[in-house]
Design a protein around this motif. Structure first.
Motif, PDB file in Angstrom:
ATOM      1  N   VAL A   1       0.430  -0.899   0.286  1.00 46.72           N
ATOM      2  CA  VAL A   1      -0.242   0.141  -0.451  1.00 46.72           C
ATOM      3  C   VAL A   1       0.725   1.125  -0.104  1.00 46.72           C
ATOM      4  N   ASP A   2       2.065   1.467   1.139  1.00 52.61           N
ATOM      5  CA  ASP A   2       2.325   2.105   1.444  1.00 52.61           C
ATOM      6  C   ASP A   2       3.856   2.233   1.636  1.00 52.61           C
ATOM      7  N   SER A   3       4.435   3.204   1.852  1.00 57.15           N
ATOM      8  CA  SER A   3       5.690   2.928   3.010  1.00 57.15           C
ATOM      9  C   SER A   3       6.204   4.338   3.178  1.00 57.15           C
ATOM     10  N   LYS A   4       7.270   4.942   4.249  1.00 50.87           N
ATOM     11  CA  LYS A   4       7.675   5.598   4.620  1.00 50.87           C
ATOM     12  C   LYS A   4       8.678   5.927   5.670  1.00 50.87           C
ATOM     13  N   GLN A   5      10.154   5.864   4.807  1.00 54.49           N
ATOM     14  CA  GLN A   5      10.926   6.204   5.738  1.00 54.49           C
ATOM     15  C   GLN A   5      11.570   7.377   5.521  1.00 54.49           C
TER      16      GLN A   5
ATOM     17  N   HIS B   1      -8.895  -5.594  -0.654  1.00 52.95           N
ATOM     18  CA  HIS B   1      -9.005  -5.089  -0.116  1.00 52.95           C
ATOM     19  C   HIS B   1      -9.123  -3.526  -0.171  1.00 52.95           C
ATOM     20  N   ILE B   2      -7.799  -3.142  -1.390  1.00 56.13           N
ATOM     21  CA  ILE B   2      -7.213  -2.328  -2.021  1.00 56.13           C
ATOM     22  C   ILE B   2      -8.902  -1.028  -2.187  1.00 56.13           C
ATOM     23  N   PRO B   3      -9.359  -1.500  -3.412  1.00 48.56           N
ATOM     24  CA  PRO B   3     -10.100  -0.584  -3.430  1.00 48.56           C
ATOM     25  C   PRO B   3     -11.300   0.094  -2.488  1.00 48.56           C
ATOM     26  N   HIS B   4     -11.237  -0.994  -1.185  1.00 47.99           N
ATOM     27  CA  HIS B   4     -12.107   0.711   0.291  1.00 47.99           C
ATOM     28  C   HIS B   4     -10.442   1.693   0.837  1.00 47.99           C
ATOM     29  N   MET B   5      -9.495   1.038   0.517  1.00 50.01           N
ATOM     30  CA  MET B   5      -8.757   2.283   1.008  1.00 50.01           C
ATOM     31  C   MET B   5      -8.791   3.314  -0.353  1.00 50.01           C
ATOM     32  N   LYS B   6      -8.635   4.676   0.596  1.00 55.77           N
ATOM     33  CA  LYS B   6      -8.346   5.683  -0.126  1.00 55.77           C
ATOM     34  C   LYS B   6      -7.693   7.049   1.379  1.00 55.77           C
ATOM     35  N   GLU B   7      -7.617   8.009   0.404  1.00 58.15           N
ATOM     36  CA  GLU B   7      -6.769   9.350   0.701  1.00 58.15           C
ATOM     37  C   GLU B   7      -5.308   8.761   1.813  1.00 58.15           C
ATOM     38  N   ILE B   8      -4.841   8.043   1.086  1.00 61.52           N
ATOM     39  CA  ILE B   8      -3.759   7.139   2.198  1.00 61.52           C
ATOM     40  C   ILE B   8      -2.410   8.747   1.622  1.00 61.52           C
ATOM     41  N   GLU B   9      -2.177   9.233   2.890  1.00 68.51           N
ATOM     42  CA  GLU B   9      -0.862   9.699   3.401  1.00 68.51           C
ATOM     43  C   GLU B   9       0.311   8.939   4.233  1.00 68.51           C
ATOM     44  N   THR B  10       1.265   9.656   3.716  1.00 68.90           N
ATOM     45  CA  THR B  10       2.337   9.841   5.119  1.00 68.90           C
ATOM     46  C   THR B  10       3.072  10.642   5.409  1.00 68.90           C
ATOM     47  N   GLU B  11       3.242  10.805   6.752  1.00 66.74           N
ATOM     48  CA  GLU B  11       4.126  12.192   7.532  1.00 66.74           C
ATOM     49  C   GLU B  11       5.609  11.500   8.117  1.00 66.74           C
ATOM     50  N   ALA B  12       6.393  12.453   8.493  1.00 67.65           N
ATOM     51  CA  ALA B  12       7.307  11.871   9.507  1.00 67.65           C
ATOM     52  C   ALA B  12       7.093  12.834   9.603  1.00 67.65           C
ATOM     53  N   THR B  13       8.312  12.754  11.092  1.00 69.68           N
ATOM     54  CA  THR B  13       8.562  14.143  12.151  1.00 69.68           C
ATOM     55  C   THR B  13       9.573  14.072  12.936  1.00 69.68           C
ATOM     56  N   ARG B  14      10.706  14.321  12.794  1.00 68.92           N
ATOM     57  CA  ARG B  14      12.107  14.479  13.033  1.00 68.92           C
ATOM     58  C   ARG B  14      12.065  14.956  14.645  1.00 68.92           C
ATOM     59  N   THR B  15      12.749  14.312  14.828  1.00 70.23           N
ATOM     60  CA  THR B  15      13.159  14.837  16.952  1.00 70.23           C
ATOM     61  C   THR B  15      14.256  14.561  17.706  1.00 70.23           C
ATOM     62  N   GLY B  16      15.116  14.159  16.886  1.00 70.52           N
ATOM     63  CA  GLY B  16      16.599  14.504  17.438  1.00 70.52           C
ATOM     64  C   GLY B  16      17.326  15.487  16.717  1.00 70.52           C
ATOM     65  N   LEU B  17      17.907  16.007  18.061  1.00 69.37           N
ATOM     66  CA  LEU B  17      19.124  17.107  18.116  1.00 69.37           C
ATOM     67  C   LEU B  17      17.696  18.078  17.888  1.00 69.37           C
ATOM     68  N   GLY B  18      16.789  18.196  18.502  1.00 70.44           N
ATOM     69  CA  GLY B  18      15.831  19.646  18.507  1.00 70.44           C
ATOM     70  C   GLY B  18      15.128  19.023  16.975  1.00 70.44           C
TER      71      GLY B  18
ATOM     72  N   GLY C   1      12.748   9.832  16.345  1.00 72.12           N
ATOM     73  CA  GLY C   1      10.873  10.742  15.394  1.00 72.12           C
ATOM     74  C   GLY C   1      10.490   9.749  14.916  1.00 72.12           C
ATOM     75  N   ALA C   2       8.891  10.199  14.255  1.00 72.83           N
ATOM     76  CA  ALA C   2       8.287   9.007  13.741  1.00 72.83           C
ATOM     77  C   ALA C   2       8.032   8.988  12.282  1.00 72.83           C
ATOM     78  N   VAL C   3       7.130   8.354  12.025  1.00 74.21           N
ATOM     79  CA  VAL C   3       6.794   7.976  10.388  1.00 74.21           C
ATOM     80  C   VAL C   3       5.077   7.450  10.721  1.00 74.21           C
ATOM     81  N   SER C   4       4.740   7.613  10.166  1.00 75.64           N
ATOM     82  CA  SER C   4       3.046   7.302   9.856  1.00 75.64           C
ATOM     83  C   SER C   4       2.305   6.935   8.259  1.00 75.64           C
ATOM     84  N   ILE C   5       1.407   6.230   8.298  1.00 77.18           N
ATOM     85  CA  ILE C   5       0.641   5.804   6.940  1.00 77.18           C
ATOM     86  C   ILE C   5      -0.521   6.423   7.580  1.00 77.18           C
ATOM     87  N   ARG C   6      -2.083   7.153   6.707  1.00 80.53           N
ATOM     88  CA  ARG C   6      -3.003   7.291   7.249  1.00 80.53           C
ATOM     89  C   ARG C   6      -4.243   7.108   5.983  1.00 80.53           C
ATOM     90  N   LEU C   7      -5.205   6.398   6.740  1.00 76.29           N
ATOM     91  CA  LEU C   7      -5.480   6.319   5.383  1.00 76.29           C
ATOM     92  C   LEU C   7      -7.575   6.208   5.496  1.00 76.29           C
TER      93      LEU C   7
END
Length: 357
Positions: A88-92, A106-123, A130-136
């Motif tokens: 479906v997706d990946s994020k690194q 299940h693929i036809p029942h998945m929409k608006e797939i997005e990924t996101e990342a937030t860095r927290t190391g060294l402020g 940090g974190a990576v995510s998949i939302r849908l």
């Protein structure tokens, strides 16, 4: 009489593993991914969806990078493509990686797939933490899967709390009504959260309690449990109490603790469901399992998995997931369904290429 009708009834498999920069080349993942004939899903069926998070994947340039995906994603693909799973997706984000596979139906029942990342190391300047995510939109509901790697070491509790809040504040999506992590109907948050045991018990004393399976007593000292009780972090999420030994720190290649560090439950899986926020609709995620995998000794962490029975049910009315999507995400939203043919072809091709290298 109230009659419940299921819009969706799925088994979701989650896995987190800090792999300590190791390559997956010689790893057989069939047992880890419940592909050996035994699963914790209803009726011993394969999961409908896999969401897998890694920490400390190698960021050293490798030949396989020409395929774009990390070797661990390729290894997962190699394990799952025979069962007709689609990536479906990946994020690194440097060493933090999340990837999602689903059964083709299940693929036809998945929409608006997005990924996101937030860095927290060294402020927030460095992505080693940090974190990576998949939302849908999954069968009309908003679902977020978050994989994080928080600050390490016993004395860095304050930094772990700050990491959590930085991720919550900075993780943002475009989906209407689901701009932030906790806007979602379902949230699954997992990873190497790095929480340790409070107090000054020695590593040897902790190991003795572990050897005697006094997990409940030790978990009273667990920083994550204490934080959630006080409302300092992760308080919106639930966790089934671990009934397995601490997953860190092991001598690589063994099941023996490295007592240079105090054993701790660093690797965790939590979740949240907003059960009754839509009239006549009930959302649930009954947890079916929570376990470590002691047979895997590649790194100084043991992998941890959980399965959930994700359900969307209606009372005295029949909804399609398209109607539910319009209710939850708004009719103005523009669906973004993955290109099934291209995604499936990519998974098969890279998996074959991986095994040939």
């Amino acid at each position: 009489m109230v009659t419940a009708t299921a819009i969706a009834d799925l088994c979701i498999f989650l896995l987190t593993w800090n792999v300590g920069t190791h390559s997956p080349r010689n790893q057989d993942l069939n047992s880890l991914l419940s592909l050996n004939g035994t699963t914790t899903c209803p009726d011993n069926q394969l999961p409908d969806i896999y969401v897998i998070g890694f920490q400390e994947v190698s960021t050293t340039p490798q030949v396989l990078k020409i395929f774009h995906d990390d070797p661990w994603v390729l290894k997962i693909a190699d394990s799952l493509h025979k069962q007709q799973f689609v990536k479906v997706d990946s994020k690194q984000l440097q060493g933090i990686l999340i990837t999602m596979f689903a059964q083709h139906k299940h693929i036809p029942h998945m929409k608006e797939i997005e990924t996101e990342a937030t860095r927290t190391g060294l402020g927030g300047l460095w992505g080693n933490k940090g974190a990576v995510s998949i939302r849908l939109s999954l069968y009309g509901t908003g679902v977020a899967f978050v994989c994080s790697h928080l600050a390490a070491h016993d004395e860095k509790l304050k930094e772990r709390i700050e990491d959590y809040h930085q991720i919550v504040d900075n993780h943002k999506y475009n989906a209407q009504g689901y701009r932030r992590i906790f806007d979602h109907d379902f949230v699954f948050w997992f990873g190497d959260l790095n929480f340790r045991l409070s107090g000054d018990m020695s590593a040897w004393d902790i190991r003795t309690d572990v050897d005697n399976q006094r997990y409940a007593e030790l978990l009273k000292l667990d920083q994550l449990n204490l934080l959630r009780e006080k409302g300092n972090a992760f308080s919106l999420l639930e966790e089934q109490l671990p009934n397995f030994a601490p997953t860190f720190k092991f001598e690589e290649g063994t099941n023996d603790y490295n007592l240079k560090r105090r054993p701790a439950w660093c690797d965790r899986i939590l979740h949240r469901v907003q059960s009754n926020i839509y009239p006549g609709i009930t959302l649930s995620a009954n947890q079916l399992s929570y376990q470590s995998h002691m047979d895997y000794s590649l790194s100084d962490h043991k992998p941890v998995s959980a399965t959930f029975n994700y359900k969307v049910e209606t009372a005295n009315r029949t909804y399609t997931d398209e109607e539910l999507h319009e209710m939850t995400h708004g009719s103005a939203s523009s669906p973004a369904t993955p290109n099934v043919s291209l995604t499936f072809a990519f998974v098969v091709l890279v998996a074959v290429s991986y095994t040939q290298l």
